[in-house]
Write an enzyme that holds these catalytic residues in place. Sequence first.
Site, PDB file in Angstrom:
ATOM      1  N   GLU A  64       0.800  -1.242   0.000  1.00 54.07           N
ATOM      2  CA  GLU A  64       0.000   0.000   0.000  1.00 54.07           C
ATOM      3  C   GLU A  64       0.827   1.284   0.000  1.00 54.07           C
ATOM      4  O   GLU A  64       0.584   2.184   0.801  1.00 54.07           O
ATOM      5  CB  GLU A  64      -0.964  -0.012   1.195  1.00 54.07           C
ATOM      6  CG  GLU A  64      -1.888  -1.217   1.192  1.00 54.07           C
ATOM      7  CD  GLU A  64      -2.907  -1.212   2.333  1.00 54.07           C
ATOM      8  OE1 GLU A  64      -2.797  -0.374   3.236  1.00 54.07           O
ATOM      9  OE2 GLU A  64      -3.826  -2.050   2.302  1.00 54.07           O
TER      10      GLU A  64
ATOM     11  N   GLU B 263      -6.127 -10.630  -1.685  1.00 55.08           N
ATOM     12  CA  GLU B 263      -6.978 -10.447  -0.498  1.00 55.08           C
ATOM     13  C   GLU B 263      -8.438 -10.353  -0.929  1.00 55.08           C
ATOM     14  O   GLU B 263      -9.132  -9.384  -0.633  1.00 55.08           O
ATOM     15  CB  GLU B 263      -6.567  -9.177   0.271  1.00 55.08           C
ATOM     16  CG  GLU B 263      -5.108  -9.170   0.674  1.00 55.08           C
ATOM     17  CD  GLU B 263      -4.703  -7.976   1.539  1.00 55.08           C
ATOM     18  OE1 GLU B 263      -5.595  -7.256   2.038  1.00 55.08           O
ATOM     19  OE2 GLU B 263      -3.491  -7.766   1.711  1.00 55.08           O
TER      20      GLU B 263
HETATM   21  C1  XIL Z   1      -6.647  -6.697   7.977  1.00 51.49           C
HETATM   22  C2  XIL Z   1      -6.991  -7.933   8.781  1.00 51.49           C
HETATM   23  O1  XIL Z   1      -7.869  -8.736   8.033  1.00 51.49           O
HETATM   24  C3  XIL Z   1      -7.619  -7.536  10.102  1.00 51.49           C
HETATM   25  O2  XIL Z   1      -7.792  -8.673  10.942  1.00 51.49           O
HETATM   26  C4  XIL Z   1      -6.775  -6.494  10.815  1.00 51.49           C
HETATM   27  O3  XIL Z   1      -7.436  -6.041  11.972  1.00 51.49           O
HETATM   28  C5  XIL Z   1      -6.488  -5.318   9.906  1.00 51.49           C
HETATM   29  O4  XIL Z   1      -5.888  -5.786   8.715  1.00 51.49           O
HETATM   30  N1  XIL Z   1      -4.973  -4.694   3.587  1.00 51.49           N
HETATM   31  C6  XIL Z   1      -4.043  -5.608   4.014  1.00 51.49           C
HETATM   32  C7  XIL Z   1      -4.390  -6.571   5.088  1.00 51.49           C
HETATM   33  O5  XIL Z   1      -2.958  -5.704   3.419  1.00 51.49           O
HETATM   34  O6  XIL Z   1      -3.287  -6.903   5.879  1.00 51.49           O
HETATM   35  C8  XIL Z   1      -5.526  -6.063   5.943  1.00 51.49           C
HETATM   36  O7  XIL Z   1      -5.890  -7.097   6.862  1.00 51.49           O
HETATM   37  C9  XIL Z   1      -6.690  -5.622   5.092  1.00 51.49           C
HETATM   38  C10 XIL Z   1      -6.281  -4.511   4.170  1.00 51.49           C
END
Ligand code: XIL
Length: 372
Positions: free
Chosen positions: A159, A264
């Site tokens: 990010e 994701e």
């Molecule tokens: C999220 C997790 O799913 C949660 O459990 C945590 O509280 C916050 O992070 N982008 C990413 C992930 O790269 O690591 C994030 O995961 C969601 C957004």
Amino acid sequence: MKHTFSLLVIAAASLGASAAVPATSEPALKDVFGDKFRVAVAINDAQAKEIDKEGAAIVKHHFNTVVAENVMKCSEIHPEKNRYHWDDADAFVEFAERNGMTVIGHCLIWHSQLAPWFLYDDEGKYVSADTLKARMRDHIHAVVGRYKGRVKGWDVVNEAIVESGKYRNSGFYKILGEEFIPLAFQYAHEADPEAELYYNDYGMNVPGRRDGVVRMVQDLKRRGLRIDAVGMQAHMGMDYPDFREFEDALNAFAATGCKVMITEWDMSALPTFSRSSNVGDVAAYQKALNPYPDALPEDVSAHWNSRMDAFFSLFLRHSDVINRVTAWGVTDGNSWKNGFPVRGRHDYPLLFDRNYEMKPFLKNLVNYHKHK
Ligand code: XIL
């Protein structure tokens, strides 16, 4: 007699269609789609430690690759300057190895879930560029080094590019400028020359960010640094991303010579939260944001399933360049979307529901493709 028999068969068949089928009795996703791309899932601590037994059973049956949803992030694994916390990450890697699954590391350098000490000196001021470089190098060498040969690839930077295509004005950027990205890739490669290295981001369909990421990837390549893939997080909703834009971005990343990974994937079934919404009537607003606390209405579920089907079919069509598809969580009950961007919502974003059943669009796809 014959008549009675056929009625019974029909009754049994329709019962079968509506009765709960345990997800572990469905054909395994990894068997059906494993020749197209890695079939991956992000798992939480309870799944890695098999406290959530049903969740762990789904992971073992359906997936060949796992990512830690949290335990490898900086704030978890390196909470204090001189203290690493390995136990949970070790348990995660051991779970994968016990079950013959490939491990993906998430993530090394990210402005969020960053250990609070990382960017600051004892007086609470930003550290110098040299100190931050040394801290990044130590962190990356320690984490990647510990799992050398056991983690197939790492999200090295997460990010770092915003929608305009510019660099995010994070602490890393403020202290080191653009250099923090190539440095992170260099340190990761030093620590495990065999490991694949990825850049990962969200909202990758947005043309500004897409082009910014492409420029950044080309820059890494020009410098001779290793980068194997671009990760498209693919946190989706009912009205985003635009399908064409998403496909264009996928093609643009592939054109750099990198592989593309869906890293994701989830799709919120709830109204998209907008900060500019009129919040005059707070109770009505809360209800509008969390409209399905008990179950998803059939029409919404049908729309969600058809959008998921369209995206999964897109991933299959591009499987020459997409080499991993990763669900961001196992069941709806586990999903971070229940708490983000609004707390306390009841969302339905994943491949398996709260009863550990496979979602209809996926059942259809699995049954169609298993015969191929
Ligand atoms: C999220 C997790 O799913 C949660 O459990 C945590 O509280 C916050 O992070 N982008 C990413 C992930 O790269 O690591 C994030 O995961 C969601 C957004």
